[in-house]
Design a protein around this motif. Structure first.
Motif, mmCIF file in Angstrom:
data_model
loop_
_atom_site.group_PDB
_atom_site.id
_atom_site.type_symbol
_atom_site.label_atom_id
_atom_site.label_comp_id
_atom_site.label_asym_id
_atom_site.label_seq_id
_atom_site.Cartn_x
_atom_site.Cartn_y
_atom_site.Cartn_z
ATOM 1 N N ASP A 179 38.948 49.037 -21.124
ATOM 2 C CA ASP A 179 39.090 48.061 -20.045
ATOM 3 C C ASP A 179 37.797 47.944 -19.248
ATOM 4 O OD1 ASP A 179 40.699 46.228 -18.420
ATOM 5 O OD2 ASP A 179 40.567 47.791 -16.886
ATOM 6 N N SER A 180 37.188 49.063 -18.951
ATOM 7 C CA SER A 180 35.940 49.067 -18.197
ATOM 8 C C SER A 180 34.806 48.393 -18.977
ATOM 9 C CB SER A 180 35.549 50.506 -17.845
ATOM 10 O OG SER A 180 34.319 50.531 -17.172
ATOM 11 N N GLU A 181 34.766 48.643 -20.270
ATOM 12 C CA GLU A 181 33.693 48.092 -21.108
ATOM 13 C C GLU A 181 33.877 46.611 -21.412
ATOM 14 O OE1 GLU A 181 33.912 50.659 -24.505
ATOM 15 O OE2 GLU A 181 32.763 52.252 -23.531
ATOM 16 N N THR A 182 35.082 46.089 -21.209
ATOM 17 C CA THR A 182 35.373 44.710 -21.620
ATOM 18 C C THR A 182 35.834 43.820 -20.471
ATOM 19 O OG1 THR A 182 37.669 45.228 -22.211
ATOM 20 C CG2 THR A 182 35.990 45.467 -23.949
ATOM 21 N N ASP A 183 35.731 44.294 -19.254
ATOM 22 C CA ASP A 183 36.272 43.515 -18.138
ATOM 23 C C ASP A 183 35.536 42.198 -17.902
ATOM 24 O OD1 ASP A 183 33.975 44.599 -17.049
ATOM 25 O OD2 ASP A 183 34.983 45.541 -15.347
ATOM 26 N N HIS A 184 34.396 42.020 -18.534
ATOM 27 C CA HIS A 184 33.642 40.776 -18.386
ATOM 28 C C HIS A 184 34.071 39.695 -19.380
ATOM 29 C CE1 HIS A 184 31.553 42.985 -21.541
ATOM 30 N NE2 HIS A 184 31.020 41.841 -21.938
ATOM 31 N N PHE A 185 34.881 40.050 -20.361
ATOM 32 C CA PHE A 185 35.328 39.057 -21.338
ATOM 33 C C PHE A 185 36.385 38.146 -20.719
ATOM 34 C CE2 PHE A 185 34.279 42.376 -24.731
ATOM 35 C CZ PHE A 185 33.068 41.779 -25.052
ATOM 36 N N PRO A 186 36.237 36.831 -20.885
ATOM 37 C CA PRO A 186 37.228 35.911 -20.332
ATOM 38 C C PRO A 186 38.487 35.880 -21.210
ATOM 39 C CG PRO A 186 35.536 34.674 -21.495
ATOM 40 C CD PRO A 186 35.126 36.129 -21.541
ATOM 41 N N LEU A 187 39.612 36.180 -20.586
ATOM 42 C CA LEU A 187 40.901 36.141 -21.280
ATOM 43 C C LEU A 187 41.880 35.316 -20.453
ATOM 44 C CD1 LEU A 187 41.303 39.906 -22.290
ATOM 45 C CD2 LEU A 187 40.489 38.026 -23.724
ATOM 46 N N GLY A 188 42.866 34.777 -21.118
ATOM 47 C CA GLY A 188 43.919 34.056 -20.412
ATOM 48 C C GLY A 188 43.432 32.769 -19.776
ATOM 49 N N ALA A 189 44.006 32.469 -18.621
ATOM 50 C CA ALA A 189 43.766 31.194 -17.943
ATOM 51 C C ALA A 189 42.312 30.994 -17.538
ATOM 52 C CB ALA A 189 44.666 31.097 -16.714
ATOM 53 N N ILE A 190 41.575 32.050 -17.298
ATOM 54 C CA ILE A 190 40.177 31.926 -16.865
ATOM 55 C C ILE A 190 39.321 31.216 -17.914
ATOM 56 C CG2 ILE A 190 39.349 34.150 -17.746
ATOM 57 C CD1 ILE A 190 38.410 32.769 -14.344
ATOM 58 N N ARG A 191 39.746 31.271 -19.161
ATOM 59 C CA ARG A 191 38.980 30.641 -20.236
ATOM 60 C C ARG A 191 38.828 29.136 -20.020
ATOM 61 N NH1 ARG A 191 38.020 33.643 -24.805
ATOM 62 N NH2 ARG A 191 38.032 31.795 -26.128
ATOM 63 N N ALA A 192 39.810 28.519 -19.357
ATOM 64 C CA ALA A 192 39.768 27.070 -19.132
ATOM 65 C C ALA A 192 38.593 26.664 -18.242
ATOM 66 C CB ALA A 192 41.086 26.601 -18.518
ATOM 67 N N SER A 193 38.109 27.590 -17.445
ATOM 68 C CA SER A 193 36.993 27.254 -16.551
ATOM 69 C C SER A 193 35.631 27.657 -17.121
ATOM 70 C CB SER A 193 37.203 27.912 -15.182
ATOM 71 O OG SER A 193 37.211 29.309 -15.307
ATOM 72 N N CYS A 194 35.607 28.102 -18.365
ATOM 73 C CA CYS A 194 34.354 28.520 -19.014
ATOM 74 C C CYS A 194 33.851 27.421 -19.945
ATOM 75 C CB CYS A 194 34.580 29.797 -19.826
ATOM 76 S SG CYS A 194 35.086 31.215 -18.853
ATOM 77 N N SER A 195 32.545 27.357 -20.080
ATOM 78 C CA SER A 195 31.957 26.365 -20.985
ATOM 79 C C SER A 195 32.218 26.773 -22.436
ATOM 80 C CB SER A 195 30.453 26.243 -20.744
ATOM 81 O OG SER A 195 29.780 27.390 -21.247
ATOM 82 N N PRO A 196 32.279 25.811 -23.318
ATOM 83 C CA PRO A 196 32.476 26.124 -24.739
ATOM 84 C C PRO A 196 31.382 27.038 -25.296
ATOM 85 C CG PRO A 196 32.814 23.785 -24.371
ATOM 86 C CD PRO A 196 32.290 24.364 -23.081
ATOM 87 N N GLU A 197 30.156 26.846 -24.833
ATOM 88 C CA GLU A 197 29.046 27.664 -25.306
ATOM 89 C C GLU A 197 29.232 29.121 -24.873
ATOM 90 O OE1 GLU A 197 28.556 24.878 -23.382
ATOM 91 O OE2 GLU A 197 28.035 23.503 -25.013
ATOM 92 N N TYR A 198 29.614 29.299 -23.621
ATOM 93 C CA TYR A 198 29.843 30.656 -23.127
ATOM 94 C C TYR A 198 30.999 31.310 -23.885
ATOM 95 C CZ TYR A 198 31.208 34.585 -20.290
ATOM 96 O OH TYR A 198 31.551 35.852 -19.887
ATOM 97 N N LEU A 199 32.073 30.557 -24.093
ATOM 98 C CA LEU A 199 33.221 31.115 -24.814
ATOM 99 C C LEU A 199 32.840 31.532 -26.229
ATOM 100 C CD1 LEU A 199 36.156 28.812 -23.676
ATOM 101 C CD2 LEU A 199 35.736 31.200 -23.035
ATOM 102 N N MET A 200 31.995 30.749 -26.872
ATOM 103 C CA MET A 200 31.575 31.087 -28.222
ATOM 104 C C MET A 200 30.808 32.413 -28.232
ATOM 105 S SD MET A 200 29.363 28.887 -31.000
ATOM 106 C CE MET A 200 30.402 27.467 -30.743
ATOM 107 N N ARG A 201 29.880 32.563 -27.296
ATOM 108 C CA ARG A 201 29.113 33.811 -27.217
ATOM 109 C C ARG A 201 30.017 34.990 -26.850
ATOM 110 N NH1 ARG A 201 25.795 30.577 -24.126
ATOM 111 N NH2 ARG A 201 26.338 31.752 -22.247
ATOM 112 N N ALA A 202 30.882 34.785 -25.867
ATOM 113 C CA ALA A 202 31.781 35.859 -25.430
ATOM 114 C C ALA A 202 32.746 36.253 -26.544
ATOM 115 C CB ALA A 202 32.551 35.429 -24.184
ATOM 116 N N ASP A 203 33.268 35.271 -27.261
ATOM 117 C CA ASP A 203 34.199 35.565 -28.356
ATOM 118 C C ASP A 203 33.517 36.327 -29.481
ATOM 119 O OD1 ASP A 203 36.212 34.334 -26.931
ATOM 120 O OD2 ASP A 203 36.257 32.513 -28.175
ATOM 121 N N ASP A 204 32.265 35.967 -29.774
ATOM 122 C CA ASP A 204 31.514 36.709 -30.791
ATOM 123 C C ASP A 204 31.307 38.155 -30.369
ATOM 124 O OD1 ASP A 204 31.340 34.503 -32.435
ATOM 125 O OD2 ASP A 204 29.266 34.008 -31.877
#
Length: 107
Positions: free
Chosen positions: A57-82
């Motif tokens: 949890d501590s190492e991954t708390d910066h990853f966007p999950l759930g509803a917060i993903r809707a406010s992220c850019s597609p480019e950011y989501l692609m990098r974060a998902d990778d």
């Protein structure tokens, strides 16, 4: 009596979350976040079975999950998902092992 019933419900929710993660029915990081919240509700937040989950949890708390993903850019989501997938490739075995220990400890 009500307190005991609520405690039992939270224990069941904890075990159910870990089981859903073990069967692949819940995203491992979403489950990790849920377990971290539930560990206080079962009145045993410092139990050693939670240590690997707390670390993840501590190492991954910066990853966007759930509803917060809707406010992220597609480019950011692609990098974060990778990055998230790379992390899970390395850590899924440890996460699942921790889930098994949680089920055993709280069932």
């Amino acid at each position: 009596m009500q307190h005991i019933d609520n405690l039992e419900l939270k224990r069941r929710e904890l075990v159910n979350t870990a089981q859903l993660m073990l069967t692949g029915e819940m995203n491992l990081l979403e489950g990790t976040r849920r377990i971290c919240g539930l560990r206080f509700s079962v009145r045993d937040p410092d139990n050693e079975v939670f240590l690997p989950i707390r670390a993840v949890d501590s190492e991954t708390d910066h990853f966007p999950l759930g509803a917060i993903r809707a406010s992220c850019s597609p480019e950011y989501l692609m990098r974060a998902d990778d990055e998230m997938q790379t992390y899970l490739n390395d850590m899924s075995k440890d996460i699942l092992q921790a889930c098994s220990k949680i089920v055993e400890a709280f069932s």
